[in-house]
Motif scaffolding. Structure first.
Motif, mmCIF file in Angstrom:
data_model
loop_
_atom_site.group_PDB
_atom_site.id
_atom_site.type_symbol
_atom_site.label_atom_id
_atom_site.label_comp_id
_atom_site.label_asym_id
_atom_site.label_seq_id
_atom_site.Cartn_x
_atom_site.Cartn_y
_atom_site.Cartn_z
ATOM 1 N N MET A 21 0.812 -1.377 -0.050
ATOM 2 C CA MET A 21 -0.038 0.057 -0.202
ATOM 3 C C MET A 21 0.849 1.190 -0.143
ATOM 4 O O MET A 21 0.603 2.337 -0.696
ATOM 5 C CB MET A 21 -0.732 -0.249 1.350
ATOM 6 N N PHE A 22 1.867 1.342 0.661
ATOM 7 C CA PHE A 22 2.805 2.259 0.743
ATOM 8 C C PHE A 22 3.565 2.517 -0.393
ATOM 9 O O PHE A 22 3.726 3.862 -0.826
ATOM 10 C CB PHE A 22 3.777 2.410 1.971
ATOM 11 N N ASP A 23 3.994 1.461 -1.083
ATOM 12 C CA ASP A 23 4.772 1.556 -2.292
ATOM 13 C C ASP A 23 3.916 2.262 -3.376
ATOM 14 O O ASP A 23 4.205 3.142 -4.135
ATOM 15 C CB ASP A 23 5.309 0.387 -2.733
ATOM 16 N N THR A 24 2.453 1.772 -3.370
ATOM 17 C CA THR A 24 1.574 2.200 -4.424
ATOM 18 C C THR A 24 1.362 3.710 -4.258
ATOM 19 O O THR A 24 1.187 4.642 -5.058
ATOM 20 C CB THR A 24 0.312 1.443 -4.316
ATOM 21 N N THR A 43 -0.475 17.509 6.857
ATOM 22 C CA THR A 43 -0.645 17.363 5.163
ATOM 23 C C THR A 43 -0.455 16.061 5.088
ATOM 24 O O THR A 43 0.209 15.260 5.975
ATOM 25 C CB THR A 43 0.687 18.139 4.296
ATOM 26 N N LYS A 44 -0.486 15.498 3.983
ATOM 27 C CA LYS A 44 -0.411 14.244 3.511
ATOM 28 C C LYS A 44 1.088 13.791 3.762
ATOM 29 O O LYS A 44 1.479 12.810 4.372
ATOM 30 C CB LYS A 44 -0.658 14.051 1.869
ATOM 31 N N GLY A 45 1.936 14.747 3.269
ATOM 32 C CA GLY A 45 3.292 14.679 3.410
ATOM 33 C C GLY A 45 3.969 14.475 5.025
ATOM 34 O O GLY A 45 4.716 13.467 5.292
ATOM 35 N N ALA A 46 3.603 15.221 6.108
ATOM 36 C CA ALA A 46 3.462 15.127 7.288
ATOM 37 C C ALA A 46 3.127 13.839 7.655
ATOM 38 O O ALA A 46 3.547 12.959 8.644
ATOM 39 C CB ALA A 46 3.057 16.213 8.047
ATOM 40 N N ALA A 47 1.954 13.375 7.318
ATOM 41 C CA ALA A 47 1.289 12.071 7.723
ATOM 42 C C ALA A 47 2.305 10.773 7.385
ATOM 43 O O ALA A 47 2.423 10.080 8.066
ATOM 44 C CB ALA A 47 -0.084 11.901 7.305
ATOM 45 N N TRP A 48 2.594 11.034 5.981
ATOM 46 C CA TRP A 48 3.413 10.168 5.653
ATOM 47 C C TRP A 48 4.919 9.878 6.486
ATOM 48 O O TRP A 48 5.344 8.779 6.828
ATOM 49 C CB TRP A 48 3.970 10.251 4.322
ATOM 50 N N ASN A 49 5.445 10.837 6.943
ATOM 51 C CA ASN A 49 6.614 10.889 7.621
ATOM 52 C C ASN A 49 6.219 10.177 8.949
ATOM 53 O O ASN A 49 7.333 9.656 9.637
ATOM 54 C CB ASN A 49 7.089 12.372 7.966
ATOM 55 N N VAL A 50 4.905 10.591 9.923
ATOM 56 C CA VAL A 50 4.842 9.785 10.800
ATOM 57 C C VAL A 50 4.510 8.409 10.530
ATOM 58 O O VAL A 50 4.891 7.469 11.490
ATOM 59 C CB VAL A 50 3.621 10.708 11.472
ATOM 60 N N LEU A 51 3.738 8.143 9.701
ATOM 61 C CA LEU A 51 3.211 6.803 9.565
ATOM 62 C C LEU A 51 4.198 5.904 8.628
ATOM 63 O O LEU A 51 4.067 4.701 9.141
ATOM 64 C CB LEU A 51 1.803 6.827 8.986
ATOM 65 N N ALA A 52 4.865 6.405 7.718
ATOM 66 C CA ALA A 52 5.265 5.450 7.013
ATOM 67 C C ALA A 52 6.516 5.647 6.415
ATOM 68 O O ALA A 52 7.528 4.708 5.744
ATOM 69 C CB ALA A 52 4.457 5.415 5.228
ATOM 70 N N ALA A 53 7.350 6.724 6.706
ATOM 71 C CA ALA A 53 8.346 7.061 6.266
ATOM 72 C C ALA A 53 9.373 5.769 6.921
ATOM 73 O O ALA A 53 10.607 5.576 6.258
ATOM 74 C CB ALA A 53 9.183 8.292 6.715
ATOM 75 N N HIS A 54 9.342 5.341 8.008
ATOM 76 C CA HIS A 54 10.341 4.413 8.827
ATOM 77 C C HIS A 54 9.368 3.138 9.160
ATOM 78 O O HIS A 54 9.891 2.429 10.059
ATOM 79 C CB HIS A 54 11.142 5.220 10.195
ATOM 80 N N LEU A 77 -4.863 0.521 -1.306
ATOM 81 C CA LEU A 77 -4.784 -0.817 -1.030
ATOM 82 C C LEU A 77 -5.338 -1.574 -2.379
ATOM 83 O O LEU A 77 -5.999 -0.954 -3.155
ATOM 84 C CB LEU A 77 -5.909 -1.096 -0.075
ATOM 85 N N PRO A 78 -4.887 -2.821 -2.270
ATOM 86 C CA PRO A 78 -5.418 -3.876 -3.438
ATOM 87 C C PRO A 78 -6.796 -3.778 -3.361
ATOM 88 O O PRO A 78 -7.370 -3.681 -2.063
ATOM 89 C CB PRO A 78 -4.784 -4.965 -3.130
ATOM 90 N N GLU A 79 -7.541 -3.931 -4.345
ATOM 91 C CA GLU A 79 -8.991 -3.871 -4.274
ATOM 92 C C GLU A 79 -9.627 -5.065 -3.620
ATOM 93 O O GLU A 79 -10.866 -4.779 -2.923
ATOM 94 C CB GLU A 79 -9.648 -4.106 -5.869
#
Length: 103
Positions: A21-24, A43-54, A77-79
């Motif tokens: 999901m993160f790669d997509t 923002t989406k970017g800040a949420a990315w840094n919190v949830l997905a960056a690491h 997500l995949p369908e």
């Protein structure tokens, strides 16, 4: 995605599916300055840094963290994992009676 659907998905999703999901999302998100779904102060970017960056695929993530990940980036997500929405049914035919016209 609403919180209830995200929680249901988070209970059964694997770390590999979250990584997919993160790669997509990384490939498809064009505007990182849009407002976050989970926290309107970010923002989406800040949420990315919190949830997905690491994101660590080998770690055991808390259910609330997974829920927030799915809520924020669940559209990627995949369908087969997305919640099924029942199509709103057509309205049935209305009851009709010819008017009684008395003069």
């Amino acid at each position: 995605m609403n919180r209830t659907d995200a929680r249901k998905i988070a209970e059964k999703i694997t770390n590999e599916q979250l990584q997919q999901m993160f790669d997509t999302a990384k490939k498809e998100i064009k505007d990182w300055t849009k407002r976050s779904t989970v926290n309107k102060g970010l923002t989406k970017g800040a949420a990315w840094n919190v949830l997905a960056a690491h994101f660590d695929i080998n770690a055991n993530h808390h259910i609330l963290a997974k829920t927030n990940m799915v809520r924020e980036f669940g559209e990627y997500l995949p369908e087969d994992l997305k919640p099924k929405r029942e199509a709103k049914g057509k309205l049935k035919e209305p009851v009709h009676q010819d008017p009684i016209l008395r003069f």
